[in-house]
Design a protein around this motif. Structure first.
Motif, mmCIF file in Angstrom:
data_model
loop_
_atom_site.group_PDB
_atom_site.id
_atom_site.type_symbol
_atom_site.label_atom_id
_atom_site.label_comp_id
_atom_site.label_asym_id
_atom_site.label_seq_id
_atom_site.Cartn_x
_atom_site.Cartn_y
_atom_site.Cartn_z
ATOM 1 N N LEU A 96 38.271 -78.562 -8.952
ATOM 2 C CA LEU A 96 38.240 -79.926 -8.435
ATOM 3 C C LEU A 96 36.905 -80.144 -7.749
ATOM 4 C CD1 LEU A 96 41.747 -80.085 -6.751
ATOM 5 C CD2 LEU A 96 41.114 -80.947 -8.998
ATOM 6 N N TYR A 97 36.384 -81.343 -7.847
ATOM 7 C CA TYR A 97 35.139 -81.678 -7.187
ATOM 8 C C TYR A 97 35.436 -82.681 -6.088
ATOM 9 C CZ TYR A 97 32.875 -79.288 -10.986
ATOM 10 O OH TYR A 97 32.481 -78.325 -11.873
ATOM 11 N N LEU A 98 35.073 -82.332 -4.857
ATOM 12 C CA LEU A 98 35.354 -83.170 -3.704
ATOM 13 C C LEU A 98 34.072 -83.771 -3.155
ATOM 14 C CD1 LEU A 98 37.853 -80.873 -1.777
ATOM 15 C CD2 LEU A 98 38.386 -82.689 -3.397
ATOM 16 N N LYS A 115 35.270 -90.784 7.742
ATOM 17 C CA LYS A 115 33.992 -91.178 7.164
ATOM 18 C C LYS A 115 33.144 -89.925 7.010
ATOM 19 C CE LYS A 115 34.713 -95.495 6.773
ATOM 20 N NZ LYS A 115 34.900 -96.002 5.431
ATOM 21 N N ALA A 116 32.321 -89.903 5.987
ATOM 22 C CA ALA A 116 31.563 -88.697 5.655
ATOM 23 C C ALA A 116 30.479 -88.393 6.677
ATOM 24 C CB ALA A 116 30.958 -88.827 4.267
ATOM 25 N N LYS A 117 29.773 -89.396 7.134
ATOM 26 C CA LYS A 117 28.679 -89.166 8.079
ATOM 27 C C LYS A 117 28.470 -90.414 8.904
ATOM 28 C CE LYS A 117 25.621 -90.179 4.304
ATOM 29 N NZ LYS A 117 25.694 -89.683 3.002
ATOM 30 N N LYS A 155 30.303 -83.257 -4.947
ATOM 31 C CA LYS A 155 29.374 -82.181 -4.652
ATOM 32 C C LYS A 155 30.018 -80.829 -4.437
ATOM 33 C CE LYS A 155 26.392 -85.512 -2.474
ATOM 34 N NZ LYS A 155 25.848 -86.029 -1.259
ATOM 35 N N HIS A 156 31.270 -80.792 -4.034
ATOM 36 C CA HIS A 156 31.873 -79.544 -3.596
ATOM 37 C C HIS A 156 32.950 -79.080 -4.569
ATOM 38 C CE1 HIS A 156 29.786 -80.250 0.160
ATOM 39 N NE2 HIS A 156 30.273 -81.469 0.143
ATOM 40 N N PRO A 157 32.649 -78.080 -5.405
ATOM 41 C CA PRO A 157 33.683 -77.585 -6.323
ATOM 42 C C PRO A 157 34.694 -76.719 -5.583
ATOM 43 C CG PRO A 157 31.652 -76.392 -6.651
ATOM 44 C CD PRO A 157 31.374 -77.438 -5.614
ATOM 45 N N ILE A 158 35.973 -76.961 -5.838
ATOM 46 C CA ILE A 158 37.062 -76.179 -5.255
ATOM 47 C C ILE A 158 37.860 -75.606 -6.411
ATOM 48 C CG2 ILE A 158 39.144 -76.270 -3.832
ATOM 49 C CD1 ILE A 158 36.911 -77.019 -2.106
ATOM 50 N N LYS A 159 38.012 -74.287 -6.448
ATOM 51 C CA LYS A 159 38.771 -73.640 -7.525
ATOM 52 C C LYS A 159 40.214 -73.463 -7.092
ATOM 53 C CE LYS A 159 35.907 -71.554 -10.779
ATOM 54 N NZ LYS A 159 36.408 -72.027 -12.032
ATOM 55 N N GLU A 214 36.041 -86.246 1.387
ATOM 56 C CA GLU A 214 37.264 -85.545 0.988
ATOM 57 C C GLU A 214 37.304 -84.126 1.532
ATOM 58 O OE1 GLU A 214 38.127 -87.819 -3.256
ATOM 59 O OE2 GLU A 214 36.799 -86.079 -3.196
ATOM 60 N N LEU A 215 36.152 -83.455 1.568
ATOM 61 C CA LEU A 215 36.095 -82.098 2.105
ATOM 62 C C LEU A 215 36.404 -82.090 3.599
ATOM 63 C CD1 LEU A 215 35.528 -79.207 1.151
ATOM 64 C CD2 LEU A 215 33.175 -79.538 1.893
ATOM 65 N N GLU A 216 35.864 -83.064 4.336
ATOM 66 C CA GLU A 216 36.167 -83.185 5.766
ATOM 67 C C GLU A 216 37.660 -83.469 5.968
ATOM 68 O OE1 GLU A 216 34.010 -82.834 8.430
ATOM 69 O OE2 GLU A 216 32.492 -82.204 7.009
ATOM 70 N N GLN A 217 38.202 -84.346 5.140
ATOM 71 C CA GLN A 217 39.621 -84.679 5.262
ATOM 72 C C GLN A 217 40.504 -83.478 4.934
ATOM 73 O OE1 GLN A 217 40.756 -88.512 3.867
ATOM 74 N NE2 GLN A 217 42.834 -87.863 3.416
#
Length: 158
Positions: free
Chosen positions: A36-38, A111-113, A26-30, A42-45
């Motif tokens: 990259l899509y996280l 864990k995500a949520k 869901k989260h694109p990182i340039k 992965e974004l929390e980590q």
């Protein structure tokens, strides 16, 4: 005998394929020209890892997730891959005086949520880490993991 290469038209990606491929990412990182899509986890980590780097904490990430082909899975297990290994393993003892100096470090399972479940193998890994002198935590957000690390005194190290 000569082999001739045949040119093929590139496959066109339809909207349905794009949606299916991007599910869970869901989260694109340039990064430069790369994107990259996280996932949420992965974004929390990534947030926790940036915090650990900013405080010079000695840690590593266990890349134990993901699907493998059968042969790749056999090879990884032969080379020592274990089920349930936590996401972040900190090899530096905590600075806080609340915990015994015998605490060797800590393991954090991200864990995500709140709805995500911890597998029995992950629970067993954390229990074994506790038995061997590490502290353990299942964190359902980056804030929760960082609060845990601050309570152990990792923010006071430089």
């Amino acid at each position: 005998m000569r082999y001739s290469r045949t040119w093929r038209e590139p496959r066109k990606v339809t909207g349905a394929t794009k949606t299916k491929r991007a599910s869970g990412l869901k989260h694109p990182i340039k990064i430069g020209r790369l994107t990259l899509y996280l996932t949420d986890e992965e974004l929390e980590q990534l947030t926790v890892v940036n915090w650990l780097d900013a405080h010079n904490v000695f840690y590593f990430f266990s890349d134990n997730a993901g699907k493998l082909t059968y042969l790749h899975g056999v090879k990884k297990r032969l080379l020592g891959k274990k089920a349930g290994v936590s996401d972040l393993i900190i090899l530096q003892s905590p600075a806080s005086s609340m915990f015994p100096p015998a605490a060797k470090g800590c393991v954090i399972e991200m864990k995500a949520k709140k709805g995500c479940r911890v597998t029995p193998a992950q629970e067993e890994f954390i229990e074994r880490a506790l038995f061997h002198g590490f502290l353990g935590k299942v964190a359902y957000s980056a804030d929760e993991a960082i609060l845990f690390l601050e309570s152990l005194g990792y923010d006071k190290r430089k």
